[in-house]
Design an enzyme around this catalytic site. Sequence first.
Site, short mmCIF file in Angstrom:
data_model
loop_
_atom_site.label_atom_id
_atom_site.label_comp_id
_atom_site.label_asym_id
_atom_site.label_seq_id
_atom_site.Cartn_x
_atom_site.Cartn_y
_atom_site.Cartn_z
CB SER A 650 -1.56 -9.59 0.46
OG SER A 650 -1.51 -8.30 -0.09
CG ASP A 747 6.06 -6.94 -0.09
OD1 ASP A 747 5.71 -6.51 -1.21
OD2 ASP A 747 5.26 -7.39 0.75
CG HIS A 777 3.29 -8.72 -2.00
ND1 HIS A 777 3.05 -8.06 -0.82
CD2 HIS A 777 2.07 -9.04 -2.52
CE1 HIS A 777 1.75 -7.97 -0.62
NE2 HIS A 777 1.13 -8.56 -1.64
#
Length: 803
Positions: A650, A747, A777
């Site tokens: 991320s 996601d 995600h």
Amino acid sequence: MVRALEEVSAGMAVRRAARLFGVPRNTLGDRVSGRVTHGSCTGRKMLLSPEDEEALVQYCIYCAQHGFPLTRVRLLAYANAVRRKRNPDEAVPELGKKWWHCFRKRHARVLSMRTPDTINRGRAAYAKKGTVDKYFDLLESTLEKYGLKDQPSQIYNCDETGFQLDGTRFKVLSPRGSKHVYQQAPGTRDHVSVLVCFNAAGEDVPPFIIFAKWFPGGPYTQGGPPKALYGKSPAGYIDRDLFQRWFRHFICHAEKKRPLLLIFDGHKSHLTPEVTEAAKKEGVVLLCLPPHCSHVLQPLDVGFFGPLKGEFAKVAGNLSHFKHSYVLNKPEFSRVFNHPYQQLKDQAIVVNGFRKCGIFPLNPQAVDSSRLMPSTGPKNSTITTTTSSPEEPVDSPSTSPVKASASSQPPTPGPSAHLDHPLVAAGLIKPDLAEVLTRVDYNKKTTRRVPVEARVITEEEYETLLQKDAEDAKRQRGKLKRAQSTKSPCKGSPAKRTCNRATASGATPSCTSRVSIASTSADASADASAADASSSSSLPAAERRGVRHKTTIQYATRPDLPRLAYRKLKGKGPGVVFLPGFASNMGGLKAEALEEFCKSLGHSCLRFDYLGCGASEGQMADYNIGAWKKDVLYVLDELVDGPQILVGSSMGGWLMLLAALARPDKIAALVGISTAADHFVTAFNSLPIETKKEIEERGSWSFPTQHNEEGSYTLSLDFLKEAENHCVLQCPIPVSCPVRLIHGLKDTDVPWHVSMQVAERVLSNDVDVILRKHGQHRMSEKDDIKLIVYTIDDLIDKLTTLG
């Protein structure tokens, strides 16, 4: 029962006494009334007397200790023979299953049913206490003579073992009631043998890997043990030429202090004039173990090979399960073997092997006496039987004690058989049963082999070996001449014609070949051991062992900054550095799985918490993208060595790109997981103008999330403005290393299009984007972690190959 009778005699009621002491009321009443005498046994009479049953028990122990344990059928045959001897004039019925079950129940504390381990006749003949005692006398005198009693690093043991490539069977789950459970395996019976050498301090000499018939194709040394030796022989086991080659290898890598003691079995392939001469010149004392005693006296056999083969089988099984197309073959052997070998050699297993064998520290009592065969029968009434009388080769009884049927009768020896029966001499059975419970005949020799004891190869034996080798060579030359005079080799064959053509043209004839060839792996191949493709490298620790072995938290101190928490696993390069996401920490599933993966390969791994996050000091609200970028750069500059594979999750993927731009020489490859490059800025800019004005007035932006208890994240306006200084998607990204981007199509936090934009902006020609159809995600599901591990595994393989 006694207490109950006493209380009834004192006036207590029978019913109350029976209930109070837990005895049957009728049984107690019969003894109170005098119908049954206290202490007598009721029920049917025993079919065999207690003395005869005890004799059978002692005979079972005697046979088991001498390598000929009795089965149920054999015991019933002996029991029926004893019963017929006690009742010669009666037609007694045969003892059956009911008596057998009652017999086992009566003697459950002494006897039990076991599946026996097989032992060959050689071990049964020589693995005895007397042989072991003589060996330790020789070992002690040798250690004292050369001053090696307190020098574990100068005491070595070498031994060879084989590895099957067709897999090993383990217990697996299957539908209840299924008759057959199949497991796919490669259709091969190939094997590879390995000669391993360690000293008593746990230090190894790089192993010698031996292939059968020929060397495998391809880079078969790549990813193998560093500086390992490779060879081939027709049978796939070591021979004289290979052992000479290995001994030179041993001299190069062993302890430099002299003298050295090398303990090994006295196989003829190990004792050659060249080896003995080299040992004499280099100050190496050769001590040969007694024959057929390696299972109790050889440290590697006792303490190392078992765990090594077990771990190797797990690695091979895991590879074939998680990569269904994978087949363990010879080219892959060294890479798969390297993982369990490196893992186990760093533990105290080998040191414990030397201790269990009584070599270091010197302790003859450390040997497991239960694995030694007794030399004679018992000399007293104790069950344990170990004596030290002169050894004789063990052989089975001259006549089988029973036939296949339970009703068969054992053979009857002569009338004087009981005079030298060991159980009779020990007083364990009566003399009249010696004709039924026959002794095992150990005096009958069935081999002409001359017994050989443990010995140190002295100067006199050097000369003997040289002379013997010369005589053998002369004998072989005579046989060859006689064979050539009676038979013309290669007559009319294509090989002969090829040989003639080669000779006529001046080339070397090709109809002859060497018996064995050895080659060492180059230094580059040794350094390429980072590409080890062992199967457990592809699996998280939770799947392989069910337990995680975490590193300890350390803290890095920087001037005027809070302490930075990190966990570091030492190993070879390229290492892996994990960058967590926003408001995340280094304790997630992905981070721990990567550390276990690196540990299985022997590569370094570092994971850390940004300032204000996890175990690091500070408050998260006080830091921003620029501060966390400095954390990443500090890790690359101060906490790791050499180029690293950055794995960013991320927001960590954004910081990964920033670090690659700032420290290109420190980056070996990039792996982005749900890469959130420029995400905070892009998401804020996509808001309606009215919403942005409200945020500017309020000074902070709160947006929903599923990843914390509050259900939302809050970012200050200063955080957003500072993040604009670190955007990377507005222009090409000058990164030239390999890049792998993994993203889930489901996601909902960071669209997968962001990874596609990163792939378009990166200038590297080696960029792959992997989209997971059902990926979320966090990408922390089991299959997601497998994909991440496989991706990094392929990168390490590629980087090591190119390096």
